[in-house]
Every structure is written in structure tokens, then in C-alpha cells.
Design a protein around this motif. Structure first.
Motif: not given
Length: 187
Positions: A49-55
Motif C-alpha cells: 500500500t505504501g502506508w507507513r507504521p504510525w508508531a
């Protein structure tokens, strides 16, 4: 009963983020816990997805879900077989629904359902199913929780837009609109 009307901006961004995932089969994986499992989930979803971990680096080893942030700043809660936007829900909602107010909450959802459906159609196209939550084709576990449901199919996924079924008991004192993506073998 109390009601609120929020901007649909967060929903607009989240629906667009979900629409950009072309192959959901690459997102799903086994429901495992532990640091390695979470890292694998985050790596798999980031690649798809290209999303990145928030933490990043702050992993709870007892979890099997994780939050990722999209380029539009939507936080997505990712499970092994579902994705749930963790953004504030836009549009109309009702809460603190009393026993004598269930019908008014249902009417509020019914009046606003066409606009929510049109918002999702702008991003996801035409659904394969639109109907009431009581439709016998809807799985039993959702029938008492959905007033309206629309379903879109994508490779490896069912994308759902729904209105919750108002209830006057303490567990169901609010109602509004939501959307989620579920793993599917059919799509």
C-alpha cells in the motif's frame, strides 16, 4: 437522542486511500502475535500500500493488529483479515439513543444513506450489492448490526459501506456510518 453532523473530509480521504489499493491479497496474512509477526504484517502492508507504521519501534508483542498512516494522513487499523479506518467518522450520527428514539435514529440514517452511498461511489464505483441489513444474503452476524449495507469487490477484498442499526440498549446507544475492508476469497 443527541445528533451531530461532521464534515465528510476525513471519510473522503479514507475512501480515496482505500480505493488506491489495487490488490488486497497482498495485504492479508495469518493472525499471529509477537514482534516478528507484527513486523511481518507492517512490512507486508507497507509493500502492498505504501502506508507507513504510525508508531515504529513501539511494538506491543501481544498484538496482531497495527496502525498504519496513509499519505493523506488517515490512520488505518490493519488486522490479518480486515482494514478499518481509524479516522473520525464524518457525516451524520446519533448517540444517547433512548428506547423511544430508535425510530428517529433510523429515519436519520435512512435520510442520509443516499449521500453516504454517493460519496463511496465517487471513489469505489458501482457496488455489487446495496440493500437493507435484514437481507438474507447478509451473514447472520451482521444482520442485527447493519441498517444499510453496500458491498464492492476488489481482488482479495470486500469493501463495505454501512449504516449501523440503532438500538436503545447500553451496548448500542449510538448509530452512524462506517466502512471497512475484509479479506475475501471470492473477489
Amino acid at each position: 437522542m443527541r445528533t451531530q453532523q461532521r464534515s465528510s473530509d476525513d471519510d473522503e480521504r479514507a475512501l480515496a486511500d482505500l480505493a488506491e489499493v489495487s490488490d488486497w491479497k497482498r495485504v492479508w496474512g495469518p493472525p499471529e502475535t509477537g514482534l516478528d509477526a507484527i513486523r511481518t504484517l507492517v512490512s507486508r502492508v507497507t509493500a502492498a500500500t505504501g502506508w507507513r507504521p504510525w508508531a515504529p519501534g513501539n511494538i506491543d508483542p501481544n498484538r496482531y493488529t497495527w496502525g498504519l498512516v496513509t499519505p493523506r494522513r488517515t490512520v488505518m487499523l490493519v488486522l490479518p483479515d480486515a482494514v478499518l479506518p481509524d479516522s473520525p467518522r464524518g457525516g451524520w450520527s446519533a448517540y444517547e439513543i433512548g428506547a423511544d428514539e430508535v425510530r428517529a435514529a433510523e429515519d436519520g440514517l435512512d435520510d442520509r444513506w443516499p449521500d453516504q452511498l454517493e460519496l463511496a461511489r465517487r471513489h469505489w464505483g458501482q457496488p455489487v450489492f446495496v440493500g437493507p441489513g435484514t437481507d438474507p444474503r447478509i451473514p447472520l452476524e451482521w444482520r442485527d448490526r447493519r441498517r444499510h449495507l453496500a458491498v464492492w469487490l476488489r481482488p482479495g477484498a470486500e469493501m463495505h459501506l454501512y449504516a449501523t442499526q440503532p438500538q436503545a440498549d447500553p451496548a448500542g446507544t449510538s448509530a452512524g456510518f462506517g466502512y471497512s475492508v475484509y479479506a475475501s476469497e471470492v473477489a
